[in-house]
Design a protein around this motif. Structure first.
Motif, PDB file in Angstrom:
ATOM      1  N   PRO A  14       5.809 -19.358   6.784  1.00  0.00           N
ATOM      2  CA  PRO A  14       4.627 -19.148   6.321  1.00  0.00           C
ATOM      3  C   PRO A  14       4.463 -19.341   4.328  1.00  0.00           C
ATOM      4  CG  PRO A  14       5.113 -17.576   7.778  1.00  0.00           C
ATOM      5  CD  PRO A  14       6.465 -18.269   7.641  1.00  0.00           C
ATOM      6  N   VAL A  15       5.662 -18.606   3.846  1.00  0.00           N
ATOM      7  CA  VAL A  15       5.654 -18.623   2.475  1.00  0.00           C
ATOM      8  C   VAL A  15       5.803 -20.401   2.044  1.00  0.00           C
ATOM      9  CG1 VAL A  15       7.256 -18.259   0.404  1.00  0.00           C
ATOM     10  CG2 VAL A  15       6.886 -16.411   2.043  1.00  0.00           C
ATOM     11  N   ASP A  18       2.365 -21.794   2.116  1.00  0.00           N
ATOM     12  CA  ASP A  18       1.777 -21.243   0.946  1.00  0.00           C
ATOM     13  C   ASP A  18       2.062 -22.044  -0.320  1.00  0.00           C
ATOM     14  OD1 ASP A  18       0.445 -19.094   2.310  1.00  0.00           O
ATOM     15  OD2 ASP A  18       1.745 -17.640   1.536  1.00  0.00           O
ATOM     16  N   ILE A  21       0.555 -25.628   0.189  1.00  0.00           N
ATOM     17  CA  ILE A  21      -0.897 -25.665  -0.074  1.00  0.00           C
ATOM     18  C   ILE A  21      -1.043 -25.566  -1.485  1.00  0.00           C
ATOM     19  CG2 ILE A  21      -3.000 -24.287   0.174  1.00  0.00           C
ATOM     20  CD1 ILE A  21      -1.949 -23.200   2.958  1.00  0.00           C
ATOM     21  N   VAL A  22      -0.634 -24.686  -2.509  1.00  0.00           N
ATOM     22  CA  VAL A  22      -0.993 -24.841  -3.720  1.00  0.00           C
ATOM     23  C   VAL A  22      -0.243 -25.920  -4.435  1.00  0.00           C
ATOM     24  CG1 VAL A  22       1.343 -23.312  -4.424  1.00  0.00           C
ATOM     25  CG2 VAL A  22      -0.885 -23.425  -5.602  1.00  0.00           C
ATOM     26  N   THR A  34      -3.372 -27.802   3.915  1.00  0.00           N
ATOM     27  CA  THR A  34      -3.833 -26.665   4.724  1.00  0.00           C
ATOM     28  C   THR A  34      -2.552 -26.080   5.408  1.00  0.00           C
ATOM     29  OG1 THR A  34      -4.232 -28.100   6.857  1.00  0.00           O
ATOM     30  CG2 THR A  34      -6.053 -27.406   5.279  1.00  0.00           C
ATOM     31  N   ALA A  35      -2.440 -25.047   6.111  1.00  0.00           N
ATOM     32  CA  ALA A  35      -1.141 -24.502   6.818  1.00  0.00           C
ATOM     33  C   ALA A  35      -1.129 -25.343   8.076  1.00  0.00           C
ATOM     34  CB  ALA A  35      -1.313 -23.150   7.298  1.00  0.00           C
ATOM     35  N   HIS A  75       6.920 -24.585  -5.978  1.00  0.00           N
ATOM     36  CA  HIS A  75       5.468 -23.737  -6.534  1.00  0.00           C
ATOM     37  C   HIS A  75       5.313 -24.229  -8.021  1.00  0.00           C
ATOM     38  CE1 HIS A  75       2.584 -21.018  -7.754  1.00  0.00           C
ATOM     39  NE2 HIS A  75       2.280 -20.698  -6.546  1.00  0.00           N
TER      40      HIS A  75
END
Length: 142
Positions: A14-15, A18, A21-22, A34-35, A75
């Motif tokens: 899940p991380v 994220d 996505i960013v 999207t996930a 990120h």
């Protein structure tokens, strides 16, 4: 500031989603971020994560049957701190032979990053998202 790399665990995904996505939203504004797109992008692949001071800040996804790096995302807030380089070094240690990846020609920053690390262009093509380079690493084990 401590940077570590390890194989991803199911609880890490899940991380990673994220981060996907960013990063995709910033780097490729027209692409689906999207996930579900993340989940589809890693099917059949192995992920490794970069951890800075206990937090996952990036990941790499590798399709081992062909030594192909499908994705490397850090990120945006943590780019240029060595995480991408550390992830690449870790998977190169495990590779049986050359490794390859593709990068969009519009992503000049990524292309420059890989070239600095010894990857060389060995082909090019066109996708729905635009033209891309195929890069190969043949530098032996780090």
């Amino acid at each position: 500031m401590t940077l570590a790399v390890r194989r991803a665990r199911p609880a890490d995904l899940p991380v990673c989603a994220d981060i996907y996505i960013v990063t995709v939203s910033v780097t490729f504004p027209g692409e689906p971020a999207t996930a579900a797109a993340f989940a589809e992008s890693i099917v059949g692949e192995e992920q490794w994560v970069a951890i800075l001071d206990g937090d996952i800040i990036g990941y790499i996804s590798v399709y081992w049957p062909t030594n192909f790096i499908h994705s490397l995302y850090i990120h945006p807030e943590f780019q240029s701190r060595g995480a991408g380089r550390a992830l690449l070094a870790e998977v190169r240690k495990l590779a049986e032979g050359d490794m390859e990846l593709k990068t969009d020609k519009a992503n000049v920053r990524a292309f420059t990053f890989y070239r600095r690390l010894g990857w060389r262009a060995v082909g090019e093509g066109m996708a729905a998202s635009g033209p891309w380079w195929r890069l190969r690493w043949t530098g032996g084990r780090p």
